[in-house]
Design a protein around this motif. Structure first.
Motif, PDB file in Angstrom:
ATOM      1  N   HIS A 149       0.840  -1.198   0.000  1.00  0.00           N
ATOM      2  CA  HIS A 149       0.000   0.000   0.000  1.00  0.00           C
ATOM      3  C   HIS A 149       0.868   1.238   0.000  1.00  0.00           C
ATOM      4  O   HIS A 149       1.939   1.256   0.575  1.00  0.00           O
ATOM      5  CB  HIS A 149      -0.884  -0.028   1.254  1.00  0.00           C
TER       6      HIS A 149
ATOM      7  N   SER B 279      -5.700   2.038  -3.479  1.00  0.00           N
ATOM      8  CA  SER B 279      -6.503   0.928  -4.001  1.00  0.00           C
ATOM      9  C   SER B 279      -5.738   0.056  -4.985  1.00  0.00           C
ATOM     10  O   SER B 279      -6.290  -0.904  -5.515  1.00  0.00           O
ATOM     11  CB  SER B 279      -7.757   1.490  -4.688  1.00  0.00           C
TER      12      SER B 279
ATOM     13  N   SER C  88     -13.278   5.026   4.621  1.00  0.00           N
ATOM     14  CA  SER C  88     -14.087   3.965   4.023  1.00  0.00           C
ATOM     15  C   SER C  88     -13.298   2.684   3.795  1.00  0.00           C
ATOM     16  O   SER C  88     -13.872   1.610   3.655  1.00  0.00           O
ATOM     17  CB  SER C  88     -14.673   4.452   2.696  1.00  0.00           C
ATOM     18  N   ASN C  89     -11.966   2.783   3.745  1.00  0.00           N
ATOM     19  CA  ASN C  89     -11.108   1.609   3.568  1.00  0.00           C
ATOM     20  C   ASN C  89     -10.495   1.140   4.878  1.00  0.00           C
ATOM     21  O   ASN C  89      -9.532   0.366   4.868  1.00  0.00           O
ATOM     22  CB  ASN C  89      -9.994   1.912   2.557  1.00  0.00           C
TER      23      ASN C  89
ATOM     24  N   ARG D 249      -8.682   2.755   6.901  1.00  0.00           N
ATOM     25  CA  ARG D 249      -7.362   3.334   7.143  1.00  0.00           C
ATOM     26  C   ARG D 249      -7.516   4.438   8.178  1.00  0.00           C
ATOM     27  O   ARG D 249      -8.496   5.197   8.176  1.00  0.00           O
ATOM     28  CB  ARG D 249      -6.742   3.878   5.868  1.00  0.00           C
TER      29      ARG D 249
ATOM     30  N   PHE E  91      -7.586  -2.961  -0.677  1.00  0.00           N
ATOM     31  CA  PHE E  91      -8.105  -2.788   0.667  1.00  0.00           C
ATOM     32  C   PHE E  91      -9.576  -2.434   0.610  1.00  0.00           C
ATOM     33  O   PHE E  91     -10.012  -1.630  -0.187  1.00  0.00           O
ATOM     34  CB  PHE E  91      -7.350  -1.663   1.385  1.00  0.00           C
ATOM     35  N   SER E  92     -10.338  -3.016   1.489  1.00  0.00           N
ATOM     36  CA  SER E  92     -11.741  -2.659   1.597  1.00  0.00           C
ATOM     37  C   SER E  92     -12.172  -2.889   3.030  1.00  0.00           C
ATOM     38  O   SER E  92     -11.591  -3.699   3.752  1.00  0.00           O
ATOM     39  CB  SER E  92     -12.614  -3.500   0.655  1.00  0.00           C
TER      40      SER E  92
END
Length: 628
Positions: free
Chosen positions: A23, A192, A466-467, A469, A619-620
């Motif tokens: 990432h 992403s 939203s991810n 993080r 990532f989600s």
């Protein structure tokens, strides 16, 4: 040879995938650039950088982006599959572009570094860090900018001086050219991204990317024999570029109209002022709340400030922030929050509001927010919550700070709120959250001058996007400058460092202590302080520090401390948990001088393979939350 080995060994290919496609915030950033050998590459060469139109940075048209890189609009439009009729169109957010670069191998301090020279004229508020991570979108680093501008002082840039920004690039070597590689396009990894998505986007083989990139860095060099055709969105904007004469005519007409309108408003303003003065002289002060003018006169007689004077003073305090943030009107915020309705309340005095179709977090606070604004305007990092604007309401002496909205709320709610998200975070997600927070703290401790101490690191001030993080929020107690002494002790019980609580010592090591408590929360799922007022960190030090750190019975003690959700998590190993607890205990040392720095902590967390693990789908939130 290398290609055949990769072909024969899927595991070896997977190894390169994991190493290369970390990432973005986890990738080891290149500090001063990429080394090169002039006689082994086709240097100089013409190549390209992949660039994204940025609404937040106001680079939303080809003219502004062309000015930034010193090229014409047409030189960007042609390789980017944009028609000449749309040269003046407003670009969509993140619209993809190929920006041409002249790449060369340049000697510096005995080492050759490959980059493209881009000249930029310094403006008010500019820093090497802000420009590198903002307008230039991490296509360079502030360390590299400092290297090629030895005569400029990074912390004291003169407005109007020209600085060279070295854009990372590479020219194909002889072997690559023979293999059909004509361009190595500079591409900055995004959150992403993964190997499959990048390869698919540009129509190239995954193995080709691996074989042409030998290091794990934020910047990849994508090999092409010819540039791919970018898919461009349909934009609604000017369909043709105006001629120079039309531009001049429009400018003159616009100025004339502007001057005329300004004159009308000036005349109306004077007339209204005269009318008001006459009315004030005729008005007889009376009792009751309606007597605002009389109250104002009484306040002035007592030496107090009226609303208008207060607004002037408050605006003067934040005048240095006006060019960086949007200034909202109080009516806008009331409309955005339905009059600050309880339905829009997120937590404390923070409201959720809709402004221009976007969601923001609006923090209501009593003045003075100047110190928080002063700190926020000089920090810019992906693991810090971004400030978008502010508002001053002189009538109530309130200040409102408008932040980006993070939809997954606070870490505290995910760890501790019964009936909500409690227990749903996987171990890998918790590790990544710890790494994100450590990165944010390392930035404010090491890369700001003077250094910034947050002073209130806790799970409720760590927000999740939203991810999933993490970003550090709430700089209301932050202090710019270290090693100070204060008698005004503020903070949250259970997170406060002993030396601050007893002696008022303010230093970056107090943030390190608080971070150690957060690590224990991530491991145990327990609150920092229980209902009887006992702090968790003291029990942890007793259980795992000093003599208790012996290996005998350590696994059993750890399992007794671990969150039940982690015990049931098959991906969570006792060894991984033990290494994090070891970092936490070192952060909690009563002697601040013996605590590790955030640089040491980031390095320690980096050694965990779980931090850098990710799925093919990127990532989600769903992928990082344990199924219940």
């Amino acid at each position: 040879m290398m290609g055949s080995q990769l072909h024969r060994s899927p595991l070896l290919l997977l190894f390169f995938v994991v190493v290369l496609f970390l990432h973005r915030s986890h990738a080891q950033p290149n500090i001063t650039g990429y080394t090169c050998t002039a006689n082994q590459t086709h240097s100089p060469c013409q190549t390209y950088a992949f660039y994204r139109a940025s609404l937040s940075q106001n680079y939303t048209d080809l003219a502004s982006i062309g000015d930034l890189f010193g090229v014409s609009r047409l030189m960007i439009a042609d390789p980017s599959n944009i028609s000449s009729s749309a040269l003046s169109a407003t670009l969509a957010a993140d619209q993809p572009l190929f920006v041409p670069l002249t790449c060369s191998c340049n000697p510096h301090n005995g080492t050759n570094i490959s980059y493209a020279n881009i000249t930029y004229t310094i403006r008010a508020g500019d820093t090497f860090l802000r420009l590198s991570t903002g307008p230039f979108e991490n296509l360079t680093s502030y360390q590299s900018v400092e290297l090629v501008n030895p005569d400029l002082v990074a912390t004291n840039l003169t407005i109007g001086v020209d600085a060279v920004f070295p854009i990372f690039c590479k020219c194909p070597n002889e072997t690559q050219s023979t293999g059909g590689v004509n361009f190595l396009v500079s591409y900055v990894l995004q959150p992403s991204d993964n190997l499959s998505s990048v390869a698919s986007r540009f129509g190239i083989q995954e193995q080709s990317i691996v074989s042409n990139n030998t290091k794990s860095t934020e910047t990849l060099f994508l090999p092409f024999s010819k540039l791919p055709s970018l898919t461009q969105p349909i934009v609604s904007a000017n369909t043709s570029a105006p001629s120079a004469r039309e531009e001049r005519t429009g400018l003159i007409v616009g100025l004339a109209i502007g001057v005329g309108v300004l004159g009308v408003f000036l005349i109306l303003g004077i007339a209204l002022w005269l009318h008001r003065e006459r009315s004030n002289k005729k008005r007889v002060p009376g009792p009751g709340p309606a007597n605002l003018e009389g109250d104002g006169e009484k306040r002035m007689a007592r030496g107090e400030k009226g609303p208008r004077e207060m607004e002037v003073n408050l605006m003067a305090d934040v005048s240095g922030c006006l060019d960086k943030y949007r200034v909202f009107g109080i009516d806008e915020l009331k409309e955005a929050t339905d009059g600050f309705s309880s339905r829009c309340l997120i937590q404390g005095s923070v409201y959720k509001g809709f402004l221009d179709g976007e969601v923001f977090a609006i923090k209501k606070m009593k003045w003075n927010a100047y110190e928080e604004l002063k700190i926020l305007q000089k920090v810019n990092h992906g693991n810090l919550v971004r400030l978008e604007g502010f508002c001053i309401d002189p009538e109530d002496a309130n200040c409102y700070l408008i932040y980006e909205f993070l939809p997954n709320g606070s870490l505290h709610s995910w760890l501790h709120d019964a009936g909500g998200h409690q227990g749903r975070l996987s171990w890998k997600t918790r590790l990544r959250i710890a790494f994100d927070v450590a990165n944010g703290l390392q930035y404010i401790h090491e890369h700001t001058r003077p250094r910034v101490v947050h002073k209130d690191i806790k799970s409720s001030n760590i927000l999740l996007d939203s991810n999933m993080r993490a970003k550090i929020a709430n700089f209301g107690l932050a202090k710019s400058g270290c090693n100070a002494i204060t008698m005004h002790i503020v903070g949250t019980q259970g997170y406060i460092a002993p030396e601050y609580l007893s002696d008022g010592v303010v230093s970056t090591r107090m943030d390190v202590f608080s971070f150690g408590v957060v690590l224990l929360e991530l491991v145990s799922g327990r609150e920092a302080m229980d209902e009887e007022g006992r702090v968790m960190w003291a029990a942890a030090v007793e259980a795992f520090g000093g003599r208790s750190s012996e290996e005998i019975g350590k696994a059993e003690r750890l399992r007794g401390w671990m969150d039940e959700a982690l015990v049931a998590d098959s991906s969570c190993s006792v060894e991984s948990v033990a290494s994090v607890v070891s970092v936490a205990i070192s952060c909690l040392n009563r002697d601040p001088a013996k605590r590790p720095s955030m640089v040491d902590i980031v390095y320690a967390l980096c050694k965990s393979d779980d931090v850098f693990d990710f799925s093919e789908d990127g990532f989600s939130a769903e992928a990082q939350v344990s199924a219940r």
